[in-house]
Design a protein around this motif. Structure first.
Motif, PDB file in Angstrom:
ATOM      1  N   ASP A 165       0.831  -1.209   0.000  1.00 49.20           N
ATOM      2  CA  ASP A 165       0.000   0.000   0.000  1.00 49.20           C
ATOM      3  C   ASP A 165       0.864   1.255   0.000  1.00 49.20           C
ATOM      4  N   GLU A 166       1.921   1.238   0.792  1.00 48.51           N
ATOM      5  CA  GLU A 166       2.784   2.415   0.922  1.00 48.51           C
ATOM      6  C   GLU A 166       3.415   2.794  -0.420  1.00 48.51           C
ATOM      7  N   GLU A 176       0.801   4.371  -2.618  1.00 53.47           N
ATOM      8  CA  GLU A 176       0.593   5.747  -2.180  1.00 53.47           C
ATOM      9  C   GLU A 176       1.674   6.674  -2.729  1.00 53.47           C
ATOM     10  N   THR A 229     -10.395   4.704   0.555  1.00 53.82           N
ATOM     11  CA  THR A 229      -9.741   4.913   1.855  1.00 53.82           C
ATOM     12  C   THR A 229      -8.451   5.717   1.680  1.00 53.82           C
ATOM     13  N   LYS A 230      -7.328   5.031   1.561  1.00 57.23           N
ATOM     14  CA  LYS A 230      -6.024   5.701   1.533  1.00 57.23           C
ATOM     15  C   LYS A 230      -5.807   6.571   0.296  1.00 57.23           C
TER      16      LYS A 230
END
Length: 262
Positions: free
Chosen positions: A87-88, A91, A121-122
């Protein structure tokens, strides 16, 4: 980043991730895998490791270095939402796309459930950015049509479908919340045939829903001979792009330092 692309619906490609794994019938004759595996073991080549999943952080800043506006296909040689991409890291890719907003980004995935969840969400800011277009691949009813529902659930500002390779009749399906549809047949050795009636059905549904329709190719073993005209004409329809000013070289250099060091 590739300076130019032969893909008809984009200008350039950007691959901060390389490699992928098959997930559905649309992957059967993956062009990216075929290309990548030809260079496995070739020292120093970008695909020295074949089609193995790899993050390429040194590629993250490339869109910022570009001083002219482009349509950019993100991860033409991978899938940004592959489970091996953290996920990071996703992003980080999105931060670059949000910052370098003088380009239009075309993000395409078969991992639609994960994309939908993250866009809600993110990645909410990226989901609402009009210069970032979020798309899903649709090759058949069983695997492709559910992806459209996942994309719709994400409530992204700009959405599109890559209906390629189209390997069966999709029947009637909803285009609500969809901003663009690309249709194309499979190409290369072992290409599965595409029926003209399937294409006409999608075109008709796009017309009814007022969705721009882009016909990429008939495909086949020799796609150059089958061409990309449908009933005597080409269809190159696209959504309108958002225009943004390109910062000068100094501002882009500062932006690059700020983002990549973050």
């Amino acid at each position: 980043m590739s300076v130019s692309s032969k893909i008809e619906w984009t200008d350039a490609t950007w691959n901060p991730v390389r490699g992928c794994t098959k997930i559905s019938p649309g992957c059967k004759h993956c062009y990216a895998e075929t290309f990548s595996e030809r260079f496995r073991g070739v020292k120093g080549h970008p695909f020295e490791h074949g089609f193995d999943i790899r993050m390429v952080p040194e590629k993250l800043g490339e869109p910022i270095r570009w001083s002219t506006s482009r349509r950019i296909f993100v991860n033409s040689m991978s899938d940004l939402f592959h489970p091996k991409v953290a996920d990071e890291y996703i992003e980080k890719v999105c931060r670059v796309m949000l910052a370098a907003n003088w380009h239009t980004y075309q993000v395409l995935t078969k991992r639609s459930e994960r994309m939908s969840e993250l866009l809600q969400t993110k990645l909410r800011a990226a989901a609402q950015a009009p210069h970032i277009w979020w798309g899903v691949s649709v090759e058949n009813r069983e695997h492709g049509l559910p992806r459209i529902d996942h994309l719709r659930a994400a409530n992204a500002k700009m959405t599109f479908l890559s209906i390629e390779p189209l390997i069966e009749d999709l029947g009637e399906f909803s285009l609500k919340g969809i901003n663009w549809a690309i249709v194309g047949g499979e190409s290369g050795p072992g290409a599965r045939p595409m029926n003209a009636a399937w294409v006409r059905s999608i075109r008709k549904q796009c017309r009814g829903a007022k969705v721009p329709f882009f016909f990429k190719q008939w495909g086949g073993v020799r796609k150059s001979t089958t061409g990309r005209t449908l009933e005597g004409r080409t269809y190159d329809e696209m959504p309108e792009r958002v225009e943004a000013a390109v910062p000068d070289a100094e501002a882009r250099s500062n932006l690059l330092v700020e983002l990549i060091s973050a």
